[in-house]
Design a protein around this motif. Structure first.
Motif, mmCIF file in Angstrom:
data_model
loop_
_atom_site.group_PDB
_atom_site.id
_atom_site.type_symbol
_atom_site.label_atom_id
_atom_site.label_comp_id
_atom_site.label_asym_id
_atom_site.label_seq_id
_atom_site.Cartn_x
_atom_site.Cartn_y
_atom_site.Cartn_z
ATOM 1 N N HIS A 129 37.981 75.708 37.717
ATOM 2 C CA HIS A 129 39.120 75.713 36.792
ATOM 3 C C HIS A 129 39.845 74.375 36.702
ATOM 4 O O HIS A 129 40.588 74.129 35.747
ATOM 5 N N VAL A 130 39.643 73.529 37.702
ATOM 6 C CA VAL A 130 40.299 72.217 37.761
ATOM 7 C C VAL A 130 39.275 71.234 38.314
ATOM 8 O O VAL A 130 38.385 71.611 39.071
ATOM 9 N N ARG A 131 39.420 69.978 37.924
ATOM 10 C CA ARG A 131 38.613 68.933 38.558
ATOM 11 C C ARG A 131 39.515 67.762 38.929
ATOM 12 O O ARG A 131 40.533 67.516 38.276
ATOM 13 N N ARG A 132 39.131 67.097 39.982
ATOM 14 C CA ARG A 132 39.828 65.883 40.411
ATOM 15 C C ARG A 132 39.079 64.688 39.840
ATOM 16 O O ARG A 132 37.864 64.627 39.906
ATOM 17 N N GLU A 133 39.824 63.741 39.290
ATOM 18 C CA GLU A 133 39.231 62.514 38.752
ATOM 19 C C GLU A 133 39.961 61.327 39.357
ATOM 20 O O GLU A 133 41.161 61.401 39.596
ATOM 21 N N PRO A 134 39.239 60.236 39.565
ATOM 22 C CA PRO A 134 39.921 59.033 40.051
ATOM 23 C C PRO A 134 40.917 58.538 39.010
ATOM 24 O O PRO A 134 40.683 58.641 37.808
ATOM 25 N N SER A 135 42.017 58.007 39.487
ATOM 26 C CA SER A 135 43.026 57.451 38.594
ATOM 27 C C SER A 135 42.535 56.106 38.073
ATOM 28 O O SER A 135 41.962 55.310 38.819
ATOM 29 N N PHE A 136 42.756 55.844 36.793
ATOM 30 C CA PHE A 136 42.370 54.560 36.223
ATOM 31 C C PHE A 136 43.326 53.458 36.670
ATOM 32 O O PHE A 136 42.944 52.306 36.778
ATOM 33 N N ARG A 137 44.578 53.810 36.926
ATOM 34 C CA ARG A 137 45.588 52.824 37.320
ATOM 35 C C ARG A 137 45.516 52.456 38.787
ATOM 36 O O ARG A 137 45.803 51.338 39.156
ATOM 37 N N ASP A 138 45.153 53.434 39.620
ATOM 38 C CA ASP A 138 45.136 53.215 41.062
ATOM 39 C C ASP A 138 43.890 53.904 41.617
ATOM 40 O O ASP A 138 43.832 55.127 41.659
ATOM 41 N N ARG A 139 42.909 53.126 42.014
ATOM 42 C CA ARG A 139 41.633 53.699 42.421
ATOM 43 C C ARG A 139 41.751 54.648 43.607
ATOM 44 O O ARG A 139 40.897 55.478 43.830
#
Length: 169
Positions: free
Chosen positions: A89-99
């Protein structure tokens, strides 16, 4: 289950004579557990439901921001997201601003789950809160909006020099 200490408050006399602030505090104290039971009745964790609702409005939030908005601990968010992610239902993605950062994204399955549950949960919550007569709705709305504004703008420091108006409690 108990009445969450409302009997203790009866030491202040009949509820019909309580100041508005005390009535509001008692209602607030009772509302949370009842709302959570209503959501649970529909086969979804309340924390998961409210987290998904938050992401459907504003997808891509950091876990810390979710914790702040839901008034739960970051550890609670981690646990809830683990379950939601495991169920697709949810996924975690790396932040583009802060790796090092992570953004939470709702999936299509999360959207489908909300679509499936929201109408019936909303109907049950509507029945819970449908206690104000039509003639009183605007007055209650004005009270709540003013109270929310006051609570949002209440000073954070303990050195507030202003005197409290009324006892409200």
């Amino acid at each position: 289950m108990g009445n969450f200490g409302i009997d203790d408050l009866k030491l202040y006399g009949p509820m019909e004579e309580w100041p508005v602030g005390r009535l509001f505090a008692a209602a607030s104290r009772l509302a949370g557990p009842v709302v959570w039971r209503i959501v649970e009745k529909h086969g979804i964790s309340p924390a998961g439901y409210f987290l998904l609702r938050l992401l459907i409005v504003e997808d891509g939030l950091r876990p810390g921001e979710v914790a702040k908005r839901l008034h739960v601990t970051p550890a609670t968010v981690t646990s809830v997201v683990d379950t939601l992610e495991r169920n697709g239902h949810v996924r975690r993605e790396p932040s583009f601003r802060d790796r090092r950062g992570v953004m939470l994204r709702i999936t299509d399955a999360g959207r489908e789950l909300l679509a499936e549950k929201s109408e019936s949960i909303g109907r049950d919550l509507g029945r819970l809160y449908d206690v104000v007569g039509e003639d009183d709705v605007e007055a209650v709305r004005r009270f709540l909006l003013r109270l929310i504004e006051r609570l949002e703008n209440y000073p954070n420091d303990d050195n507030d020099d202003e005197e409290a108006e009324g006892d409200g409690a």
